[in-house]
Design an enzyme around this catalytic site. Structure first.
Site, PDB file in Angstrom:
ATOM      1  N   LEU A   1       0.804  -1.221   0.000  1.00 20.20           N
ATOM      2  CA  LEU A   1       0.000   0.000   0.000  1.00 20.20           C
ATOM      3  C   LEU A   1       0.840   1.274   0.000  1.00 20.20           C
ATOM      4  O   LEU A   1       0.306   2.368   0.132  1.00 20.20           O
ATOM      5  CB  LEU A   1      -0.965   0.003   1.187  1.00 20.20           C
ATOM      6  CG  LEU A   1      -1.956  -1.165   1.200  1.00 20.20           C
ATOM      7  CD1 LEU A   1      -2.820  -1.122   2.450  1.00 20.20           C
ATOM      8  CD2 LEU A   1      -2.797  -1.194  -0.054  1.00 20.20           C
ATOM      9  N   SER A   2       2.151   1.133  -0.175  1.00 20.18           N
ATOM     10  CA  SER A   2       2.986   2.336  -0.246  1.00 20.18           C
ATOM     11  C   SER A   2       2.890   2.942  -1.644  1.00 20.18           C
ATOM     12  O   SER A   2       2.604   2.257  -2.614  1.00 20.18           O
ATOM     13  CB  SER A   2       4.436   2.032   0.134  1.00 20.18           C
ATOM     14  OG  SER A   2       5.046   1.202  -0.816  1.00 20.18           O
ATOM     15  N   HIS A   3       3.140   4.231  -1.707  1.00 22.38           N
ATOM     16  CA  HIS A   3       3.023   4.962  -2.973  1.00 22.38           C
ATOM     17  C   HIS A   3       4.338   4.931  -3.746  1.00 22.38           C
ATOM     18  O   HIS A   3       5.406   5.032  -3.139  1.00 22.38           O
ATOM     19  CB  HIS A   3       2.660   6.432  -2.700  1.00 22.38           C
ATOM     20  CG  HIS A   3       1.324   6.603  -2.077  1.00 22.38           C
ATOM     21  ND1 HIS A   3       1.119   6.463  -0.724  1.00 22.38           N
ATOM     22  CD2 HIS A   3       0.124   6.897  -2.618  1.00 22.38           C
ATOM     23  CE1 HIS A   3      -0.158   6.668  -0.469  1.00 22.38           C
ATOM     24  NE2 HIS A   3      -0.786   6.938  -1.591  1.00 22.38           N
TER      25      HIS A   3
ATOM     26  N   MET B   1       8.877   4.621   4.934  1.00 25.41           N
ATOM     27  CA  MET B   1       8.945   3.212   4.523  1.00 25.41           C
ATOM     28  C   MET B   1      10.139   2.967   3.611  1.00 25.41           C
ATOM     29  O   MET B   1      10.781   1.913   3.697  1.00 25.41           O
ATOM     30  CB  MET B   1       7.645   2.781   3.840  1.00 25.41           C
ATOM     31  CG  MET B   1       6.443   2.778   4.763  1.00 25.41           C
ATOM     32  SD  MET B   1       6.710   1.933   6.339  1.00 25.41           S
ATOM     33  CE  MET B   1       7.135   0.296   5.805  1.00 25.41           C
ATOM     34  N   GLU B   2      10.462   3.930   2.765  1.00 26.34           N
ATOM     35  CA  GLU B   2      11.621   3.791   1.894  1.00 26.34           C
ATOM     36  C   GLU B   2      12.909   3.725   2.714  1.00 26.34           C
ATOM     37  O   GLU B   2      13.794   2.910   2.426  1.00 26.34           O
ATOM     38  CB  GLU B   2      11.665   4.949   0.886  1.00 26.34           C
ATOM     39  CG  GLU B   2      10.619   4.860  -0.192  1.00 26.34           C
ATOM     40  CD  GLU B   2       9.187   5.174   0.250  1.00 26.34           C
ATOM     41  OE1 GLU B   2       8.258   4.911  -0.527  1.00 26.34           O
ATOM     42  OE2 GLU B   2       8.980   5.674   1.388  1.00 26.34           O
TER      43      GLU B   2
ATOM     44  N   ASP C   1      23.714 -11.900   4.360  1.00 25.49           N
ATOM     45  CA  ASP C   1      23.916 -12.826   3.249  1.00 25.49           C
ATOM     46  C   ASP C   1      25.397 -13.001   2.919  1.00 25.49           C
ATOM     47  O   ASP C   1      25.859 -14.118   2.680  1.00 25.49           O
ATOM     48  CB  ASP C   1      23.164 -12.329   2.015  1.00 25.49           C
ATOM     49  CG  ASP C   1      23.383 -13.237   0.819  1.00 25.49           C
ATOM     50  OD1 ASP C   1      23.155 -14.461   0.949  1.00 25.49           O
ATOM     51  OD2 ASP C   1      23.796 -12.732  -0.242  1.00 25.49           O
TER      52      ASP C   1
END
EC number: 4.6.1.17
Length: 160
Positions: free
Chosen positions: A74-76, A112-113, A127
């Site tokens: 739901l992020s833009h 969020m980014e 990793d």
């Protein structure tokens, strides 16, 4: 408390930001990677078999900022104007703190980014070092700072 990613019927929605004015938005997030001190010493000395761990993690984190709408449903989609990754290391404790800063001139924030960026950079460190240290952990993915938009500036106490 209400959450703005749901409509009146409780269905998930992407928040409509079309009526908002774009402003300069900045966010900084962090993640902590913990490993054996010897593993971190090898990483910092360039003795890993996979190459420049922090250099690859930096590129992975920047790429993650740009891919956030593909990962968080739901992020833009945003036009990212700046993404940077910095690392703080504590050799005695065996920790790498990843700090990701993202900036955009947009209608919605870039928290969020920044958090996706810090998380993916931390996962990349894991990793690239897991062959030497199976006990590596990633913790404390957190927002440190955000500014811009209607809610203004917010800063976590540890970031001050």
């Amino acid at each position: 408390m209400s959450f703005n990613h749901f409509d009146d019927q409780g269905q998930a929605i992407m928040v409509d930001v079309s009526g908002k004015q774009p402003t300069l938005r900045t966010a900084t997030a962090a993640a902590t990677v913990s490993m054996q001190p010897d593993t971190l010493a090898g990483l910092l000395a360039g003795r890993t078999t996979k190459g420049d761990v922090l250099g690859v993690a930096r590129i992975a984190g920047i790429a993650a900022a740009k891919k956030t709408p593909e990962l968080i449903p739901l992020s833009h989609p945003l036009a990212i104007h700046h993404a940077a990754i910095d690392f703080d290391t504590d050799q005695a404790c065996g920790t790498v703190t990843v700090r990701a800063t993202v900036r955009a001139f947009e209608r919605t924030g870039v928290e969020m980014e920044a958090m996706a960026s810090a998380a993916v950079a931390a996962l990349t460190i894991y990793d690239m070092c897991k062959g030497a240290d199976k006990g590596i952990t990633i913790s404390q993915i957190r927002l440190l700072f955000k500014e811009g938009g209607k809610s203004g500036t917010w800063q976590r106490e540890e970031a001050q």
